[in-house]
Design a protein around this motif. Structure first.
Motif, PDB file in Angstrom:
ATOM      1  N   ALA A 138       0.841  -1.210   0.000  1.00  0.00           N
ATOM      2  CA  ALA A 138       0.000   0.000   0.000  1.00  0.00           C
ATOM      3  C   ALA A 138       0.871   1.254   0.000  1.00  0.00           C
ATOM      4  CB  ALA A 138      -0.918  -0.012   1.219  1.00  0.00           C
ATOM      5  N   THR A 139       1.979   1.198   0.710  1.00  0.00           N
ATOM      6  CA  THR A 139       2.890   2.354   0.755  1.00  0.00           C
ATOM      7  C   THR A 139       3.569   2.547  -0.600  1.00  0.00           C
ATOM      8  OG1 THR A 139       3.210   2.125   3.135  1.00  0.00           O
ATOM      9  CG2 THR A 139       4.944   3.283   1.918  1.00  0.00           C
ATOM     10  N   ARG A 140       3.967   1.445  -1.218  1.00  0.00           N
ATOM     11  CA  ARG A 140       4.588   1.572  -2.556  1.00  0.00           C
ATOM     12  C   ARG A 140       3.615   2.203  -3.547  1.00  0.00           C
ATOM     13  NH1 ARG A 140       6.408  -3.559  -1.548  1.00  0.00           N
ATOM     14  NH2 ARG A 140       5.088  -4.598  -3.081  1.00  0.00           N
ATOM     15  N   VAL A 141       2.349   1.795  -3.466  1.00  0.00           N
ATOM     16  CA  VAL A 141       1.346   2.345  -4.390  1.00  0.00           C
ATOM     17  C   VAL A 141       1.180   3.846  -4.144  1.00  0.00           C
ATOM     18  CG1 VAL A 141      -1.121   2.328  -4.955  1.00  0.00           C
ATOM     19  CG2 VAL A 141       0.123   0.165  -4.714  1.00  0.00           C
ATOM     20  N   ARG A 142       1.084   4.238  -2.874  1.00  0.00           N
ATOM     21  CA  ARG A 142       0.925   5.674  -2.566  1.00  0.00           C
ATOM     22  C   ARG A 142       2.134   6.472  -3.052  1.00  0.00           C
ATOM     23  NH1 ARG A 142      -1.010   3.715   2.668  1.00  0.00           N
ATOM     24  NH2 ARG A 142      -3.275   3.655   2.467  1.00  0.00           N
ATOM     25  N   ILE A 143       3.308   5.914  -2.847  1.00  0.00           N
ATOM     26  CA  ILE A 143       4.516   6.623  -3.286  1.00  0.00           C
ATOM     27  C   ILE A 143       4.496   6.766  -4.812  1.00  0.00           C
ATOM     28  CG2 ILE A 143       7.035   6.434  -3.486  1.00  0.00           C
ATOM     29  CD1 ILE A 143       6.999   5.106  -0.669  1.00  0.00           C
ATOM     30  N   ALA A 144       4.130   5.709  -5.503  1.00  0.00           N
ATOM     31  CA  ALA A 144       4.107   5.773  -6.977  1.00  0.00           C
ATOM     32  C   ALA A 144       3.099   6.800  -7.468  1.00  0.00           C
ATOM     33  CB  ALA A 144       3.781   4.395  -7.550  1.00  0.00           C
ATOM     34  N   GLU A 145       2.002   6.973  -6.714  1.00  0.00           N
ATOM     35  CA  GLU A 145       0.964   7.920  -7.139  1.00  0.00           C
ATOM     36  C   GLU A 145       1.365   9.372  -6.935  1.00  0.00           C
ATOM     37  OE1 GLU A 145      -2.918   5.106  -6.115  1.00  0.00           O
ATOM     38  OE2 GLU A 145      -2.301   6.694  -4.723  1.00  0.00           O
ATOM     39  N   SER A 146       2.142   9.632  -5.882  1.00  0.00           N
ATOM     40  CA  SER A 146       2.321  11.044  -5.515  1.00  0.00           C
ATOM     41  C   SER A 146       3.778  11.487  -5.434  1.00  0.00           C
ATOM     42  CB  SER A 146       1.645  11.311  -4.162  1.00  0.00           C
ATOM     43  OG  SER A 146       2.217  10.487  -3.178  1.00  0.00           O
ATOM     44  N   ALA A 147       4.702  10.616  -5.827  1.00  0.00           N
ATOM     45  CA  ALA A 147       6.111  10.972  -5.620  1.00  0.00           C
ATOM     46  C   ALA A 147       7.004  10.306  -6.658  1.00  0.00           C
ATOM     47  CB  ALA A 147       6.543  10.538  -4.214  1.00  0.00           C
ATOM     48  N   VAL A 148       8.235  10.762  -6.654  1.00  0.00           N
ATOM     49  CA  VAL A 148       9.297  10.068  -7.390  1.00  0.00           C
ATOM     50  C   VAL A 148      10.147   9.375  -6.333  1.00  0.00           C
ATOM     51  CG1 VAL A 148      11.259  10.337  -8.935  1.00  0.00           C
ATOM     52  CG2 VAL A 148       9.263  11.811  -9.194  1.00  0.00           C
ATOM     53  N   SER A 149      10.397   8.096  -6.513  1.00  0.00           N
ATOM     54  CA  SER A 149      11.115   7.333  -5.499  1.00  0.00           C
ATOM     55  C   SER A 149      12.575   7.152  -5.883  1.00  0.00           C
ATOM     56  CB  SER A 149      10.453   5.968  -5.296  1.00  0.00           C
ATOM     57  OG  SER A 149      10.215   5.336  -6.542  1.00  0.00           O
ATOM     58  N   VAL A 150      13.435   7.254  -4.872  1.00  0.00           N
ATOM     59  CA  VAL A 150      14.880   7.104  -5.074  1.00  0.00           C
ATOM     60  C   VAL A 150      15.390   6.027  -4.128  1.00  0.00           C
ATOM     61  CG1 VAL A 150      17.129   8.244  -4.976  1.00  0.00           C
ATOM     62  CG2 VAL A 150      15.098   9.557  -5.645  1.00  0.00           C
ATOM     63  N   TRP A 151      15.975   4.988  -4.698  1.00  0.00           N
ATOM     64  CA  TRP A 151      16.613   3.940  -3.886  1.00  0.00           C
ATOM     65  C   TRP A 151      18.067   4.332  -3.666  1.00  0.00           C
ATOM     66  CZ3 TRP A 151      17.939  -1.560  -6.210  1.00  0.00           C
ATOM     67  CH2 TRP A 151      18.606  -2.313  -5.230  1.00  0.00           C
ATOM     68  N   LEU A 152      18.416   4.593  -2.405  1.00  0.00           N
ATOM     69  CA  LEU A 152      19.825   4.797  -2.044  1.00  0.00           C
ATOM     70  C   LEU A 152      20.402   3.417  -1.733  1.00  0.00           C
ATOM     71  CD1 LEU A 152      19.957   7.953   0.277  1.00  0.00           C
ATOM     72  CD2 LEU A 152      20.559   7.773  -2.152  1.00  0.00           C
ATOM     73  N   LYS A 153      21.333   2.999  -2.555  1.00  0.00           N
ATOM     74  CA  LYS A 153      21.876   1.640  -2.451  1.00  0.00           C
ATOM     75  C   LYS A 153      23.342   1.698  -2.010  1.00  0.00           C
ATOM     76  CE  LYS A 153      22.391  -2.541  -5.244  1.00  0.00           C
ATOM     77  NZ  LYS A 153      22.362  -3.088  -6.620  1.00  0.00           N
ATOM     78  N   ALA A 154      23.684   0.880  -1.017  1.00  0.00           N
ATOM     79  CA  ALA A 154      25.072   0.863  -0.535  1.00  0.00           C
ATOM     80  C   ALA A 154      25.525  -0.574  -0.308  1.00  0.00           C
ATOM     81  CB  ALA A 154      25.188   1.659   0.764  1.00  0.00           C
ATOM     82  N   ASP A 155      26.842  -0.760  -0.380  1.00  0.00           N
ATOM     83  CA  ASP A 155      27.412  -2.085  -0.129  1.00  0.00           C
ATOM     84  C   ASP A 155      27.237  -2.463   1.348  1.00  0.00           C
ATOM     85  OD1 ASP A 155      28.305  -2.172  -2.689  1.00  0.00           O
ATOM     86  OD2 ASP A 155      30.362  -1.564  -2.219  1.00  0.00           O
ATOM     87  N   LEU A 156      27.294  -3.756   1.579  1.00  0.00           N
ATOM     88  CA  LEU A 156      27.134  -4.274   2.945  1.00  0.00           C
ATOM     89  C   LEU A 156      28.140  -3.644   3.914  1.00  0.00           C
ATOM     90  CD1 LEU A 156      25.808  -6.391   4.864  1.00  0.00           C
ATOM     91  CD2 LEU A 156      27.585  -7.995   4.122  1.00  0.00           C
TER      92      LEU A 156
END
Ligand SMILES: Nc1ncnc2c1ncn2[C@@H]1O[C@H](COP(=O)(O)OP(=O)(O)O)[C@@H](O)[C@H]1O
Ligand SMILES: O=C(O)C1=C[C@@H](OP(=O)(O)O)[C@@H](O)[C@H](O)C1
Ligand SMILES: [Mg+2]
Length: 241
Positions: free
Chosen positions: A147-165
Motif C-alpha cells: 500500500a505504501t509503494r502504491v501511494r509513493i508511486a501515485e504522488s512521488a518520485v522514489s529514489v533507492w539509495l543503495k550501498a554495499d554491505l
C-alpha cells in the motif's frame, strides 16, 4: 547555449541500462519538427542557464521525492540536505512516528511490537505524502508494504539509495538505535535483509549508489539522477540541418 560534449544519433542512445535506471524520456524532452533529429548532451544548466534545482522543481510539480533503502543508506541525512538544496520541506518518517507515539523507535518495537510499528508507519507516510511536495526519508522497511509503494508511486518520485554491505555496517555501527539489528550477528541480519529487500527497492524510479563520499556528493548524484529521469537524461532534440 552550452553543451557538454557528446553528439549522438537519437536512436543509438541507451534506453534501459543506465546505472541510475533513469532512462525514461521526461516531459521536457523537446523534438524538432524534422524527423532526422540528433540529441545533444547538456551540462547541469540548460540553454538559458537554468540551475538544476529549478529545473527539477518544475519537473516535479506537486510530486514529492521519497528516499528508500536499507538502514544506513543515508536516507535521513542525505534527504535533509537534498530538501535544503531544492527548497522543499524535509520529513523523516521515523521522527514523525516517534512524535506521534511519544516514544522512541526502540521503545515502540519493545512495547507494541513490529507489526504495530508497521501499521503506524504506513499511516504516517500516507499523511505525509498528502502534505507534499516534500522530501521524505522513509525507514528501511516502509517500502516493503505494498500500500505504501502504491501511494509513493501515485504522488512521488522514489529514489533507492543503495550501498554495499560493508558501507552500511560501518554506518549503522555508529548508533545502536535500530531494533532489527539487535541480533547476535548484525552483519548476517543485514545480509538477509539485503536479499529480501533489494528486489523490492528495485521498483523505485531511480537508483543512486550511496558511496563513501561526502553527503553533499551523494546529494548531487541524486539531483543528477532525478534530472535524468524527469528531464530525459538532460538531453534536447534539435533538428539536423
Ligand atoms: N555519504 C555519506 N558519507 C558519510 N557518512 C554518511 C553518508 N551517508 C550516511 N552517512 C552516515 O551514516 C549514518 C546513517 O545515515 P542515515 O542518514 O541515518 O541512514 P538511514 O536513514 O538510511 O538509515 C549517519 O551517521 C550518517 O551521517
Ligand atoms: O529497516 C527497517 O525495517 C527499519 C529502519 C529504521 O529506519 P532507517 O532505515 O532510517 O534506519 C527504522 O524505521 C526501524 O528501525 C526499522
Ligand atoms: Mg533514517
Amino acid at each position: 547555449m552550452r553543451f557538454a560534449g557528446r553528439l549522438n544519433r537519437a536512436k543509438s542512445l541507451p534506453q534501459d541500462d543506465s546505472p541510475s535506471r533513469a532512462t525514461r524520456p521526461g516531459p521536457s524532452g523537446r523534438r524538432g519538427r524534422h524527423t532526422d533529429a540528433v540529441q545533444l548532451s547538456m551540462n547541469a544548466e540548460d540553454e538559458v542557464g537554468e540551475p538544476i534545482e529549478a529545473r527539477l522543481r518544475r519537473a516535479l510539480g506537486v510530486r514529492s521525492i521519497v528516499l528508500v533503502g536499507l538502514m544506513g543508506a543515508g536516507k535521513s541525512t542525505v534527504g535533509r540536505r537534498l530538501a535544503s538544496r531544492l527548497g522543499l520541506i524535509f520529513k523523516d518518517a521515523d521522527h514523525e512516528i516517534e512524535a506521534a507515539a511519544g516514544l522512541t523507535i526502540p521503545d515502540i518495537f519493545a512495547i507494541y511490537g513490529e507489526p504495530s510499528f508497521r501499521d503506524g508507519e504506513e499511516r504516517v507516510i500516507s499523511r505525509l505524502l498528502r502534505a507534499g511536495p516534500l522530501v521524505l526519508a522513509t525507514g528501511g522497511g516502509a517500502y516493503l508494504r505494498e500500500a505504501t509503494r502504491v501511494r509513493i508511486a501515485e504522488s512521488a518520485v522514489s529514489v533507492w539509495l543503495k550501498a554495499d554491505l560493508d558501507v552500511l555496517m560501518r554506518r549503522v555501527r555508529k548508533r545502536g538505535n535500530r531494533p532489527l539489528l539487535q541480533t547476535e550477528d548484525p552483519e548476517g541480519t543485514m545480509r538477509d535483509l539485503m536479499a529480501v529487500r533489494h528486489p523490492v527497492y528495485a521498483a523505485a524510479d531511480v537508483m543512486v549508489i550511496s558511496r563513501e563520499v561526502s553527503h553533499d556528493r551523494v546529494v548531487q548524484d541524486v539531483l543528477e539522477a532525478l534530472d535524468a529521469h524527469l528531464n530525459g537524461e538532460g538531453t534536447i532534440h534539435v533538428a539536423a540541418q
